[in-house]
Design a protein around this motif. Structure first.
Motif, PDB file in Angstrom:
ATOM      1  N   GLN A   1       0.831  -1.196   0.000  1.00 16.79           N
ATOM      2  CA  GLN A   1       0.000   0.000   0.000  1.00 16.79           C
ATOM      3  C   GLN A   1       0.867   1.247   0.000  1.00 16.79           C
ATOM      4  OE1 GLN A   1      -2.752  -0.386   3.337  1.00 16.79           O
ATOM      5  NE2 GLN A   1      -4.298  -1.217   1.921  1.00 16.79           N
ATOM      6  N   ALA A   2       0.297   2.329  -0.469  1.00 14.78           N
ATOM      7  CA  ALA A   2       1.009   3.606  -0.481  1.00 14.78           C
ATOM      8  C   ALA A   2       1.488   3.938   0.926  1.00 14.78           C
ATOM      9  CB  ALA A   2       0.098   4.709  -1.004  1.00 14.78           C
ATOM     10  N   GLY A   3       2.718   4.463   0.985  1.00 14.84           N
ATOM     11  CA  GLY A   3       3.328   4.770   2.264  1.00 14.84           C
ATOM     12  C   GLY A   3       4.180   3.639   2.814  1.00 14.84           C
TER      13      GLY A   3
ATOM     14  N   SER B   1       6.963   0.220   2.498  1.00 13.09           N
ATOM     15  CA  SER B   1       8.371   0.071   2.123  1.00 13.09           C
ATOM     16  C   SER B   1       8.627  -1.295   1.511  1.00 13.09           C
ATOM     17  CB  SER B   1       9.266   0.237   3.361  1.00 13.09           C
ATOM     18  OG  SER B   1       9.145   1.513   3.916  1.00 13.09           O
TER      19      SER B   1
ATOM     20  N   ARG C   1      13.603   9.203  -0.768  1.00  7.84           N
ATOM     21  CA  ARG C   1      12.729   8.061  -0.458  1.00  7.84           C
ATOM     22  C   ARG C   1      13.423   6.722  -0.713  1.00  7.84           C
ATOM     23  NH1 ARG C   1       8.257   7.139  -3.323  1.00  7.84           N
ATOM     24  NH2 ARG C   1       9.036   8.106  -5.247  1.00  7.84           N
TER      25      ARG C   1
ATOM     26  N   ASN D   1      11.218   3.533   0.428  1.00 10.41           N
ATOM     27  CA  ASN D   1      10.331   3.969   1.506  1.00 10.41           C
ATOM     28  C   ASN D   1       9.308   4.967   0.978  1.00 10.41           C
ATOM     29  OD1 ASN D   1      11.890   2.464   3.366  1.00 10.41           O
ATOM     30  ND2 ASN D   1      13.261   4.196   3.703  1.00 10.41           N
ATOM     31  N   SER D   2       8.263   5.179   1.750  1.00  5.10           N
ATOM     32  CA  SER D   2       7.210   6.140   1.373  1.00  5.10           C
ATOM     33  C   SER D   2       6.752   5.905  -0.056  1.00  5.10           C
ATOM     34  CB  SER D   2       7.723   7.577   1.546  1.00  5.10           C
ATOM     35  OG  SER D   2       8.151   7.823   2.861  1.00  5.10           O
TER      36      SER D   2
ATOM     37  N   LYS E   1       4.752   5.328  -3.446  1.00  5.28           N
ATOM     38  CA  LYS E   1       3.595   5.989  -4.047  1.00  5.28           C
ATOM     39  C   LYS E   1       3.054   5.122  -5.182  1.00  5.28           C
ATOM     40  CE  LYS E   1       5.818  10.498  -3.320  1.00  5.28           C
ATOM     41  NZ  LYS E   1       6.281  11.752  -3.981  1.00  5.28           N
TER      42      LYS E   1
ATOM     43  N   SER F   1      -3.203   2.581  -3.798  1.00  4.89           N
ATOM     44  CA  SER F   1      -3.568   3.775  -3.014  1.00  4.89           C
ATOM     45  C   SER F   1      -4.606   3.443  -1.959  1.00  4.89           C
ATOM     46  CB  SER F   1      -4.096   4.859  -3.952  1.00  4.89           C
ATOM     47  OG  SER F   1      -5.192   4.378  -4.678  1.00  4.89           O
TER      48      SER F   1
END
Length: 127
Positions: free
Chosen positions: A13-15, A17, A65, A82-83, A85, A127
């Protein structure tokens, strides 16, 4: 040519790693890098590392990121992401370049300069 085998791709999912790995068969290259390609898009450079200086190079879209690193004892390169998108979604390829660059990141990450490629590992960010 250098043989490269990627692993570590997954759906997240978004966010979230992920860490991608690339096992390299030999050290006959100057740069080793990650590229990605989304359906309908051209392959683009993500990050690269210089075998001699350990200098690192990043696309603007991933700076801050993603982190590229290399473990010389294991002949393995990593991409810590990481993080994440949704726009990071794509097939991620490990590649090796034998020639030296005298430019910045855009030149180091020039697709046509890489002559050894892995089969790719899929990263999907929802997302």
């Amino acid at each position: 040519q250098v043989q490269l085998v990627e692993s570590g791709g997954a759906s997240v999912q978004a966010g979230g790693s992920l860490r991608l790995s690339c096992v390299v068969s030999e050290y006959t290259y100057r740069y080793i890098a990650w590229f990605r390609q989304a359906p309908g898009n051209e392959r683009e450079g993500v990050a690269a590392i210089d075998r001699g200086t350990f200098g690192t190079y990043y696309a603007d879209s991933v700076k801050g990121r993603f982190t590229i690193s290399r473990n010389t004892f294991e002949n393995t390169m990593y991409l810590q992401m990481n993080s994440l998108k949704p726009e990071d979604t794509g097939m991620y390829y490990c590649a090796a370049r034998p020639t030296r660059s005298f430019g910045g990141s855009s030149d180091v990450l020039r697709v046509g300069e890489y002559n050894s490629w892995g089969q790719g590992t899929q990263v999907t960010v929802s997302s």
